[in-house]
Design an enzyme around this catalytic site. Structure first.
Site, PDB file in Angstrom:
ATOM      1  N   HIS A 156       0.833  -1.198   0.000  1.00  0.00           N
ATOM      2  CA  HIS A 156       0.000   0.000   0.000  1.00  0.00           C
ATOM      3  C   HIS A 156       0.868   1.247   0.000  1.00  0.00           C
ATOM      4  O   HIS A 156       1.443   1.626   1.024  1.00  0.00           O
ATOM      5  CB  HIS A 156      -0.937  -0.004   1.218  1.00  0.00           C
ATOM      6  CG  HIS A 156      -1.796   1.204   1.313  1.00  0.00           C
ATOM      7  ND1 HIS A 156      -2.187   1.763   2.504  1.00  0.00           N
ATOM      8  CD2 HIS A 156      -2.349   1.998   0.330  1.00  0.00           C
ATOM      9  CE1 HIS A 156      -2.920   2.826   2.267  1.00  0.00           C
ATOM     10  NE2 HIS A 156      -3.035   2.992   0.961  1.00  0.00           N
ATOM     11  N   LEU A 167       5.456   2.962   3.080  1.00  0.00           N
ATOM     12  CA  LEU A 167       4.896   1.841   2.324  1.00  0.00           C
ATOM     13  C   LEU A 167       4.454   0.773   3.313  1.00  0.00           C
ATOM     14  O   LEU A 167       5.270   0.255   4.081  1.00  0.00           O
ATOM     15  CB  LEU A 167       5.930   1.259   1.356  1.00  0.00           C
ATOM     16  CG  LEU A 167       5.550  -0.046   0.635  1.00  0.00           C
ATOM     17  CD1 LEU A 167       4.301   0.138  -0.214  1.00  0.00           C
ATOM     18  CD2 LEU A 167       6.712  -0.558  -0.213  1.00  0.00           C
ATOM     19  N   GLU A 168       3.169   0.465   3.302  1.00  0.00           N
ATOM     20  CA  GLU A 168       2.641  -0.618   4.127  1.00  0.00           C
ATOM     21  C   GLU A 168       2.733  -1.929   3.342  1.00  0.00           C
ATOM     22  O   GLU A 168       2.244  -2.021   2.215  1.00  0.00           O
ATOM     23  CB  GLU A 168       1.177  -0.359   4.488  1.00  0.00           C
ATOM     24  CG  GLU A 168       0.971   0.786   5.456  1.00  0.00           C
ATOM     25  CD  GLU A 168      -0.496   0.978   5.808  1.00  0.00           C
ATOM     26  OE1 GLU A 168      -0.787   1.159   6.990  1.00  0.00           O
ATOM     27  OE2 GLU A 168      -1.345   0.947   4.884  1.00  0.00           O
ATOM     28  N   ILE A 169       3.349  -2.928   3.945  1.00  0.00           N
ATOM     29  CA  ILE A 169       3.435  -4.260   3.348  1.00  0.00           C
ATOM     30  C   ILE A 169       2.530  -5.176   4.154  1.00  0.00           C
ATOM     31  O   ILE A 169       2.693  -5.308   5.374  1.00  0.00           O
ATOM     32  CB  ILE A 169       4.885  -4.767   3.346  1.00  0.00           C
ATOM     33  CG1 ILE A 169       5.731  -3.874   2.429  1.00  0.00           C
ATOM     34  CG2 ILE A 169       4.946  -6.227   2.902  1.00  0.00           C
ATOM     35  CD1 ILE A 169       7.206  -4.178   2.469  1.00  0.00           C
TER      36      ILE A 169
END
Length: 215
Positions: A156, A167-169
């Site tokens: 995301h 950045l969301e993983i």
């Protein structure tokens, strides 16, 4: 986080990254990917949409050249690393057959995302990781019915991608460690601050932001 916990050899080696969706989000993802040395495929429904995405990247790099933050050589090298593809051409399937990572950045509609997963899994190699840029749909729901659900993960990004560092993983319950490690290493190379979060409603940022918006 700058390092992951999955071991040095856990990640899939990535040379070619395909981005599906050439809007502001997809083009931004393609931009930060190309300027870090990856080969990039940018795909959308037609040549007009792809052209807008390519123009977005070109304009951003031209601004950097004008501000002396990038040389003309670097700008041209970045542009040459990006191949624009549309649904109208059958050649996109041949290009995608060499992709190591696919990042989907289309509308937030689960059936559309599932159709894309099915289509991409049919043309990409078995080692390919599929990342969805959803900000709200559970990753497990997108992976439901996939042939390689263990290779599906959330990445995301925040808009505008070239400027926003987070950045969301998001791995779902069945995501393999190699997929998480790959997403983390690519995101880090893109210059992002990566955080691995659980596949829960809102993930991390939107989950935290929600109560503030209600007040």
């Amino acid at each position: 986080m700058k390092k992951h916990q999955y071991g040095e050899d856990a990640a899939v080696p990535v040379k070619k990254v395909a981005v599906i969706g050439a809007g502001l989000m997809g083009a931004g993802i393609a931009q930060v990917t190309a300027q870090k040395g990856y080969e990039v495929l940018l795909k959308d429904r037609d040549d007009v949409a792809v052209g807008r995405g390519l123009s977005y990247m070109s304009d951003n790099w031209d601004k950097k050249v004008k501000r002396r933050r990038m040389t003309k050589f670097e700008r041209n090298k970045n542009m040459s690393a990006v191949v624009g593809l549309s649904d109208d051409s059958e050649s996109w399937k041949k290009h995608f057959s060499g992709a190591d990572l696919v990042i989907e950045a289309v509308f937030e509609e689960i059936n559309l995302k599932r159709r894309i997963v099915e289509e991409i899994e049919s043309v990409t190699p078995d080692h390919c990781i599929f990342a969805t840029n959803t900000s709200a749909i559970p990753i497990a729901d997108i992976a439901q019915g996939a042939r390689r659900p263990e290779r599906i993960i959330g990445m995301h990004y925040f808009s505008p991608v070239p400027s926003m560092p987070l950045l969301e993983i998001i791995p779902h319950g069945g995501t393999a460690d190699c997929a998480t490690a790959t997403a983390f290493e690519v995101g880090t190379k893109q210059g992002k601050t990566c955080i691995v979060v659980k596949d829960v409603p809102g993930f991390y940022v939107n989950r935290c932001l929600g109560p503030f918006l209600v007040e």
